[in-house]
Write an enzyme that holds these catalytic residues in place. Structure first.
Site, mmCIF file in Angstrom:
data_model
loop_
_atom_site.group_PDB
_atom_site.id
_atom_site.type_symbol
_atom_site.label_atom_id
_atom_site.label_comp_id
_atom_site.label_asym_id
_atom_site.label_seq_id
_atom_site.Cartn_x
_atom_site.Cartn_y
_atom_site.Cartn_z
ATOM 1 N N GLU A 25 78.862 70.504 43.128
ATOM 2 C CA GLU A 25 79.497 70.852 44.398
ATOM 3 C C GLU A 25 80.879 70.217 44.452
ATOM 4 O O GLU A 25 81.014 68.997 44.279
ATOM 5 C CB GLU A 25 78.647 70.372 45.578
ATOM 6 C CG GLU A 25 79.263 70.655 46.931
ATOM 7 C CD GLU A 25 79.640 72.122 47.134
ATOM 8 O OE1 GLU A 25 80.810 72.381 47.495
ATOM 9 O OE2 GLU A 25 78.763 72.998 46.927
ATOM 10 N N HIS B 284 76.741 76.006 42.492
ATOM 11 C CA HIS B 284 77.394 75.945 43.811
ATOM 12 C C HIS B 284 76.348 75.417 44.795
ATOM 13 O O HIS B 284 75.806 76.151 45.626
ATOM 14 C CB HIS B 284 77.905 77.317 44.240
ATOM 15 C CG HIS B 284 78.960 77.889 43.327
ATOM 16 N ND1 HIS B 284 78.654 78.460 42.116
ATOM 17 C CD2 HIS B 284 80.304 77.981 43.459
ATOM 18 C CE1 HIS B 284 79.771 78.892 41.533
ATOM 19 N NE2 HIS B 284 80.783 78.606 42.325
ATOM 20 N N ASP C 72 75.537 80.775 42.580
ATOM 21 C CA ASP C 72 75.470 81.203 43.984
ATOM 22 C C ASP C 72 76.803 80.899 44.666
ATOM 23 O O ASP C 72 76.874 80.059 45.560
ATOM 24 C CB ASP C 72 74.305 80.451 44.642
ATOM 25 C CG ASP C 72 74.153 80.768 46.113
ATOM 26 O OD1 ASP C 72 74.669 81.806 46.552
ATOM 27 O OD2 ASP C 72 73.533 79.963 46.819
ATOM 28 N N HIS D 164 65.759 82.099 47.923
ATOM 29 C CA HIS D 164 64.998 80.890 47.656
ATOM 30 C C HIS D 164 63.535 81.182 47.352
ATOM 31 O O HIS D 164 62.922 80.469 46.538
ATOM 32 C CB HIS D 164 65.129 79.933 48.846
ATOM 33 C CG HIS D 164 66.503 79.364 48.983
ATOM 34 N ND1 HIS D 164 67.047 78.991 50.195
ATOM 35 C CD2 HIS D 164 67.466 79.115 48.052
ATOM 36 C CE1 HIS D 164 68.270 78.528 50.002
ATOM 37 N NE2 HIS D 164 68.545 78.593 48.710
ATOM 38 N N ASP E 115 84.006 72.035 40.024
ATOM 39 C CA ASP E 115 84.057 73.446 40.370
ATOM 40 C C ASP E 115 82.881 74.170 39.713
ATOM 41 O O ASP E 115 82.604 73.988 38.521
ATOM 42 C CB ASP E 115 85.380 74.042 39.885
ATOM 43 C CG ASP E 115 85.442 75.535 40.087
ATOM 44 O OD1 ASP E 115 85.515 75.967 41.253
ATOM 45 O OD2 ASP E 115 85.402 76.269 39.077
ATOM 46 N N GLY E 116 82.197 74.981 40.489
ATOM 47 C CA GLY E 116 81.003 75.649 39.980
ATOM 48 C C GLY E 116 81.267 76.565 38.801
ATOM 49 O O GLY E 116 80.433 76.695 37.898
#
Length: 282
Positions: A120, A41, A166, A18, A145-146
């Site tokens: 998400e 994600h 991620d 981050h 779905d990511g």
């Protein structure tokens, strides 16, 4: 999907990921043209550090709590300010009870003209994230779905932005899948900025991942990785950046040693950090 990020929110890997993501967003803000964040994600968005999951592992104490308490030189603190200030905004009492995930950190750095797509699939996490971002016209939560989102939403209409990839890495074959997903997205949006997070549990696995990325022969691919001493399981993590901002490499060369000292509490000889070009600039 069994992964629950609440157990790990604010840990050392979150801090590195981050802090670097916020530097990327700071650079995107330097130009007046709008940009878009695509978080493939995204998770639940906000994590209760006093809750059952975080309380069970206490991983945040060796992560964001250590960094907040560390003595940092003024230039380093300035580089980390966008990240640390965003975390502090979620803890107005001055303590540390809440940790914002990537979509909320991203939202904190949006301007009026910028946009966020937070993807998400897990129903409870998606509902929680929808609640967090409700009422902000700049942000949209999509239950998808990511891996599908990775190619579905590029290129964005803004033509500028970052795709944060991620995944939870709870399924076999996620490293090769990440490489394939990047290759497919890059074909659709070759000028996009991509940020790929990965865990370091097995050195050979992480090194193989780097070799596969190198073989893609993308024009500019920068790798940043940090591992900590004497750890089992998750020993470290990294972020691979495709088309990174041009000053980011020099910032990472300064930031990673500082993060290592703050998070490891040990000399650089224990654990390791690296910043290197996999393709492109040297």
């Amino acid at each position: 999907m069994n992964y629950r990020h609440a157990y790990h929110a604010g840990n050392f890997a979150d801090v590195v990921k981050h802090a670097l993501l916020c530097r990327v967003l700071v650079h995107l803000r330097e130009k007046p043209a709008a940009f878009r964040i695509i978080d493939t994600h995204a998770g639940a968005g906000r994590y209760d550090l006093a809750g059952l999951e975080a309380g069970k592992t206490q991983e945040w104490r060796d992560g964001i709590d250590r960094l907040r308490r560390a003595e940092l030189a003024a230039p380093i603190r300035a580089l980390l300010a966008p990240y640390l200030d965003a975390v502090a905004a979620f803890n107005p009492s001055g303590g540390l009870k809440t940790y914002p995930g990537s979509p909320l950190l991203g939202k904190a750095l949006l301007r009026r003209q910028d946009r966020l797509i937070a993807c998400e699939l897990e129903p409870q996490a998606a509902a929680a994230l929808q609640n967090e971002l409700a009422g902000d016209a700049r942000a949209k939560v999509i239950a998808i779905d990511g891996w599908t989102a990775l190619t579905a939403y590029v290129p964005p209409v803004e033509r500028r932005g970052v795709v944060l990839i991620d995944p939870p890495f709870e399924q076999p074959g996620e490293f090769p899948r990440l490489v394939r997903g990047l290759a497919a997205a890059h074909r659709k949006w070759p000028t996009g900025l991509y940020a790929l997070w990965y865990p370091v549990k097995d050195d050979r696995e992480a090194q193989g991942f780097a070799r596969r990325l190198t073989r893609l022969s993308l024009p500019r691919t920068l790798q940043a990785e940090l591992t900590l001493p004497a750890r089992e399981g998750l020993r470290g993590s990294g972020l691979v950046l495709v088309n990174p901002p041009w000053r980011l490499e020099s910032e990472l060369a300064v930031l990673l040693p500082t993060l290592h000292r703050a998070l490891a509490g040990a000399p650089m000889g224990k654990g390791h950090m690296l910043v290197r070009w996999l393709t492109g600039e040297r």
